[in-house]
Write an enzyme that holds these catalytic residues in place. Structure first.
Site, PDB file in Angstrom:
ATOM      1  N   ARG A   1       0.848  -1.203   0.000  1.00  0.00           N
ATOM      2  CA  ARG A   1       0.000   0.000   0.000  1.00  0.00           C
ATOM      3  C   ARG A   1       0.875   1.242   0.000  1.00  0.00           C
ATOM      4  O   ARG A   1       0.614   2.175  -0.722  1.00  0.00           O
ATOM      5  CB  ARG A   1      -0.999   0.010   1.159  1.00  0.00           C
ATOM      6  CG  ARG A   1      -1.905   1.206   0.999  1.00  0.00           C
ATOM      7  CD  ARG A   1      -3.079   1.383   1.927  1.00  0.00           C
ATOM      8  NE  ARG A   1      -3.678   0.212   2.463  1.00  0.00           N
ATOM      9  CZ  ARG A   1      -3.573  -0.131   3.757  1.00  0.00           C
ATOM     10  NH1 ARG A   1      -2.869   0.606   4.601  1.00  0.00           N
ATOM     11  NH2 ARG A   1      -4.166  -1.199   4.198  1.00  0.00           N
TER      12      ARG A   1
ATOM     13  N   TYR B   1      -4.432  27.063  -7.264  1.00  0.00           N
ATOM     14  CA  TYR B   1      -5.088  25.980  -7.998  1.00  0.00           C
ATOM     15  C   TYR B   1      -6.507  25.809  -7.453  1.00  0.00           C
ATOM     16  O   TYR B   1      -6.687  25.486  -6.286  1.00  0.00           O
ATOM     17  CB  TYR B   1      -4.279  24.683  -7.880  1.00  0.00           C
ATOM     18  CG  TYR B   1      -5.033  23.509  -8.438  1.00  0.00           C
ATOM     19  CD1 TYR B   1      -5.485  23.519  -9.750  1.00  0.00           C
ATOM     20  CD2 TYR B   1      -5.347  22.423  -7.646  1.00  0.00           C
ATOM     21  CE1 TYR B   1      -6.220  22.454 -10.258  1.00  0.00           C
ATOM     22  CE2 TYR B   1      -6.067  21.355  -8.149  1.00  0.00           C
ATOM     23  CZ  TYR B   1      -6.495  21.395  -9.455  1.00  0.00           C
ATOM     24  OH  TYR B   1      -7.246  20.347  -9.960  1.00  0.00           O
TER      25      TYR B   1
ATOM     26  N   ASP C   1       2.993  24.766  -2.619  1.00  0.00           N
ATOM     27  CA  ASP C   1       2.715  24.054  -3.869  1.00  0.00           C
ATOM     28  C   ASP C   1       3.685  24.614  -4.907  1.00  0.00           C
ATOM     29  O   ASP C   1       3.532  25.734  -5.381  1.00  0.00           O
ATOM     30  CB  ASP C   1       1.250  24.261  -4.289  1.00  0.00           C
ATOM     31  CG  ASP C   1       0.904  23.486  -5.572  1.00  0.00           C
ATOM     32  OD1 ASP C   1       1.837  23.107  -6.300  1.00  0.00           O
ATOM     33  OD2 ASP C   1      -0.298  23.294  -5.834  1.00  0.00           O
TER      34      ASP C   1
ATOM     35  N   LYS D   1       2.357  17.010 -13.583  1.00  0.00           N
ATOM     36  CA  LYS D   1       2.753  18.121 -14.455  1.00  0.00           C
ATOM     37  C   LYS D   1       4.229  17.975 -14.858  1.00  0.00           C
ATOM     38  O   LYS D   1       4.559  17.045 -15.545  1.00  0.00           O
ATOM     39  CB  LYS D   1       2.464  19.454 -13.759  1.00  0.00           C
ATOM     40  CG  LYS D   1       1.120  19.487 -13.003  1.00  0.00           C
ATOM     41  CD  LYS D   1      -0.091  19.290 -13.899  1.00  0.00           C
ATOM     42  CE  LYS D   1      -1.361  19.275 -13.054  1.00  0.00           C
ATOM     43  NZ  LYS D   1      -2.568  18.960 -13.815  1.00  0.00           N
TER      44      LYS D   1
HETATM   45  C1  LIG Z   1      -0.624  23.854  -9.151  1.00  0.00           C
HETATM   46  C2  LIG Z   1      -1.408  22.579  -9.026  1.00  0.00           C
HETATM   47  N1  LIG Z   1      -1.447  21.960  -7.843  1.00  0.00           N
HETATM   48  C3  LIG Z   1      -2.138  20.805  -7.681  1.00  0.00           C
HETATM   49  C4  LIG Z   1      -2.835  20.223  -8.728  1.00  0.00           C
HETATM   50  C5  LIG Z   1      -3.555  18.921  -8.521  1.00  0.00           C
HETATM   51  O1  LIG Z   1      -2.837  17.867  -9.125  1.00  0.00           O
HETATM   52  P1  LIG Z   1      -3.529  16.517  -9.633  1.00  0.00           P
HETATM   53  O2  LIG Z   1      -4.380  16.874 -10.802  1.00  0.00           O
HETATM   54  O3  LIG Z   1      -2.382  15.612  -9.960  1.00  0.00           O
HETATM   55  O4  LIG Z   1      -4.346  15.997  -8.500  1.00  0.00           O
HETATM   56  C6  LIG Z   1      -2.809  20.836  -9.976  1.00  0.00           C
HETATM   57  C7  LIG Z   1      -3.575  20.262 -11.087  1.00  0.00           C
HETATM   58  O5  LIG Z   1      -3.846  20.910 -12.088  1.00  0.00           O
HETATM   59  C8  LIG Z   1      -2.081  22.039 -10.132  1.00  0.00           C
HETATM   60  O6  LIG Z   1      -2.020  22.681 -11.303  1.00  0.00           O
END
Ligand SMILES: Cc1ncc(COP(=O)(O)O)c(C=O)c1O
Length: 383
Positions: free
Chosen positions: A54, A106, A179, A204
């Site tokens: 897991r 986001y 982030d 990404k």
């Molecule tokens: C800056 C940012 N953080 C977090 C996320 C979330 O990632 P995930 O789609 O892999 O869950 C995204 C998704 O577009 C993002 O652009």
């Protein structure tokens, strides 16, 4: 496994994925381990270090070690998605805790935080964290446990002062999580600036080929909070599959080259679009006109990122028509892949979004910059 040399540059560390070689086969790329379970020793121990897949899969090890190394962290953990990684951090909070989160970031995470906070008795203040005075006023010493920022932040590319935010968070007794999906460890290393945690949507740039959904957290210290996060992953089970972990590592090997090259194209594109008569504003931290430019120039190294937005003259209709007119750019959500994407963000985020309705978000990939410019200019001209 061989260990890396501390003198190698990040680009070398990435290209060689720390230089690990499989000791039994001498293979230069790791094996994928699909096994969900691992045999105990006769005396009931698990000396190989793996018991159940897991969250104990050997295919994670090299990807986590490389990411921790690139970020300058004490450890990294892979998750099933960027959202799984981000939400794990909030799942370590308790009812009554206070959180400061960024006002524009986001959107999926902002929406989730609001809902989560409402349901679980966590107080959240959404703040313009790129204004450190506003952040300092929002934290509540003793009560604020977490400050969450994103920089450069979707989709206006606000730049947040990581060192300043860390100081304010720590003075209040809170942890700072960043982030850093858009900056990547190639352009910014938040842990070195005082952040406690870095989060990536590995979907990404880390993976970079639009074929894996993944997330990651990296910590400055392997402390009690990190152990608590490990428990959230272990018990919550939002883990990455071994095939995806393997692909993620493969993507990370070219991360520095991809990020630097696509950032260079983004800067060229941003400068070119500034003069276009159908474009009202270009939002890109690499432009001197951007309010976060001076800070970005200090905090980012090697480029300003490969994300920018344009505000079209003629409002929402003109923006949507522009996106409809492109031939080379792909009309799709997401970012950080080798192919360039264009998106009308307000349609995605829906009612209540802080994003202007005339805004198009551009994720710049690895195509020839001239092809990208020609296609976008033709799309704008045809509106
Ligand atoms: C800056 C940012 N953080 C977090 C996320 C979330 O990632 P995930 O789609 O892999 O869950 C995204 C998704 O577009 C993002 O652009």
């Amino acid at each position: 496994m061989n260990s890396d040399s501390p003198t190698w540059s990040p680009r070398t560390k990435a290209a060689q994925a720390l230089g690990w070689v499989d000791e039994r086969t001498r293979a230069v790329t790791p094996a994928i381990h699909p096994s969900t379970t691992f045999i105990r020793d006769a005396d009931n121990q698990h000396r190989a270090g793996y018991s159940y897949s897991r969250d104990e899969n050997p295919t994670y090890d090299q990807a986590e070690a490389l990411l921790a190394e690139l970020e300058g962290g004490a450890g990294a953990m892979l998750f099933a998605s960027g959202m799984a990684a981000a939400t794990a951090v909030f799942h370590t909070l308790r009812a009554g805790d206070h959180v400061v989160a960024q006002e524009v970031m986001y959107w999926g995470l902002r929406r989730w935080i609001k809902d989560f906070a409402d349901r679980y008795g966590i107080e959240v203040s959404f703040v313009a964290t790129w204004d450190l005075d506003a952040l300092a006023q929002a934290v509540r010493p003793g009560a604020t446990k977490l400050v969450w920022i994103e920089t450069p932040a979707n989709p206006m590319w606000h730049v947040v002062d990581i060192a300043g935010a860390a100081e304010i968070a720590h003075r209040a007794g809170a942890r700072l999580a960043v982030d850093s999906t858009v900056a990547t460890p190639v352009l910014t290393r938040p842990l070195g600036l005082g952040a406690d945690l870095v989060m990536h949507a590995g979907t990404k740039y880390l993976n970079g080929h639009s074929d894996v959904v993944a997330g990651a957290l990296v910590t400055r210290e392997a402390d009690e909070d990190w152990q608590a996060l490990g428990l959230v992953r272990h018990d919550g089970g939002a883990v990455l599959g071994p095939f995806e972990a393997w692909l993620l590592l493969r993507g990370m090997r070219t991360l520095p080259l991809r990020v630097v090259e696509s950032s260079r194209t983004a800067l060229t594109l941003a400068r070119r679009l500034v003069g276009h008569d159908r474009v009202g504003e270009v939002l890109y931290p690499g432009l001197q006109s951007h309010p976060g430019h001076a800070l970005a120039a200090r905090q980012m190294e090697g480029g300003f990122g490969a994300m920018l937005s344009i505000r079209t003259k003629g409002g929402e209709a003109a923006a949507i028509r522009t996106a409809a007119n492109v031939a080379l750019w792909k009309r799709a959500t997401s970012l950080g892949g080798v192919e360039s994407l264009i998106e009308h963000r307000a349609s995605v985020e829906g009612p209540g979004t802080p994003v202007p309705s005339d805004l198009l978000r551009l994720s710049v990939g690895l195509e020839d910059p001239d092809d990208l410019i020609q296609d976008l200019e033709a799309a704008l001209d045809a509106v």
